[in-house]
Every structure is written in C-alpha cells, then in structure tokens.
Design an enzyme around this catalytic site. Structure first.
Site, PDB file in Angstrom:
ATOM      1  N   CYS A  22       0.836  -1.195   0.000  1.00 21.10           N
ATOM      2  CA  CYS A  22       0.000   0.000   0.000  1.00 21.10           C
ATOM      3  C   CYS A  22       0.878   1.256   0.000  1.00 21.10           C
ATOM      4  O   CYS A  22       2.031   1.236   0.442  1.00 21.10           O
ATOM      5  CB  CYS A  22      -0.873   0.021   1.245  1.00 21.10           C
ATOM      6  SG  CYS A  22      -1.997  -1.375   1.386  1.00 21.10           S
ATOM      7  N   GLU A  58       0.761   3.872   1.858  1.00 22.09           N
ATOM      8  CA  GLU A  58       1.159   4.327   3.183  1.00 22.09           C
ATOM      9  C   GLU A  58       2.447   3.640   3.639  1.00 22.09           C
ATOM     10  O   GLU A  58       3.379   4.274   4.131  1.00 22.09           O
ATOM     11  CB  GLU A  58       0.052   4.051   4.210  1.00 22.09           C
ATOM     12  CG  GLU A  58      -1.258   4.760   3.909  1.00 22.09           C
ATOM     13  CD  GLU A  58      -2.236   3.920   3.101  1.00 22.09           C
ATOM     14  OE1 GLU A  58      -1.833   3.305   2.083  1.00 22.09           O
ATOM     15  OE2 GLU A  58      -3.425   3.885   3.483  1.00 22.09           O
TER      16      GLU A  58
END
Length: 154
Positions: free
Chosen positions: A72, A74
């Site tokens: 991801c 993040e």
C-alpha cells in the site's frame, strides 16, 4: 446486557478550509497517486508524509500479480522514510485514492496492515501522526491512528 458507545473524534472539512501546508501535502499525495503501479486493480492510492524536518516523503501503491506481495501507498512512504530519514518524526500523512474503473468519491482509510505500521511508528516516535484523508469533496482529519482504532479493549 449493557449497550455501550464508542465515539471517534475527527474533523470534516472542505479543501478550501485547509491550511496551505495541508493542501500542499494533499497535492503531493495526488501527484504520486497518479504514478502508482495499479495494473491489476486500477485503484490508485498516494500518500505524502510531512516530517518534522520539513521534508515531504511520497509513496504510492505497488501491485504484484502475487497479491500478498503488493504494498500500500502508506507503507511504501513510511518504509522509505524510515530507511532514509531514520531520526525524523512523521508529523502528518495525507492519503488520497481514485479508481479508473468507476467513480469513487469517498475517503479511503488505511487498511489494517497500514494502521498497524502507522501505530508502530507513533509508538516509536512517542508522538501522534495526524491522518488526512481526502475524498472527492471532503477531507477528514484524525489526530492519531488511534482515532481509527477506537475499541473498548485498549
């Protein structure tokens, strides 16, 4: 039996209500989002971290045909940050997403793995990381990842 209530505190704002710093962070997240490697899902996510030294670190989702090998946005940003800025604290993270397949207007919250990683870095740096989530028309701001974890069990 007793019913109980868990509440989550956050701000809901329009883009024009944000500080210039937050708008810049969102703009950076959108720019990097559009460069994501999302050939399987067509779902693009960008993340921008504001460090205590003033630098901005970017990440986007990186997919793989072996889905569990994907990362991801993040975590890409946070892992890059800690590899290259090991002594810096993360003050804020802005996250934005879009789908090529369909209109997607809602904010996207970090997945469980990303929440765990953000929580780990908050614990290590002994200070919260503000979470800024941008949808098509609304921006939500949480003071800490803990606000997305609200639970009656610690």
């Amino acid at each position: 039996m007793e019913n109980k209530l868990i509440s989550i505190e956050y701000q809901s704002l329009q883009l024009e209500e944000l500080s210039q710093e937050d708008r810049t962070l969102i703009n950076k997240a959108e720019e990097i989002r559009d460069k994501a490697y999302a050939v399987y899902s067509d779902f693009y996510v960008g993340a921008a971290l504001l460090l205590n030294c003033g630098d901005i670190v970017l990440g986007n989702n990186q997919e793989n045909i072996a889905f569990p090998s994907s990362l991801c946005a993040e975590r890409v940003a946070i892992f890059y940050c800690k590899a290259n800025y090991p002594n810096s604290k993360i003050n804020k993270i802005a996250i934005t997403a879009k789908s090529i397949k369909e209109a997607y207007n809602e904010v996207v919250t970090p997945c469980g793995s990303c929440r765990q990683v953000i929580s780990e870095y908050e614990r290590n740096q002994k200070s919260p990381i503000e979470i800024i989530l941008k949808g098509e028309k609304e921006v939500l701001i949480f003071k800490s990842i803990n606000d997305l974890y609200k639970s009656p069990i610690g």
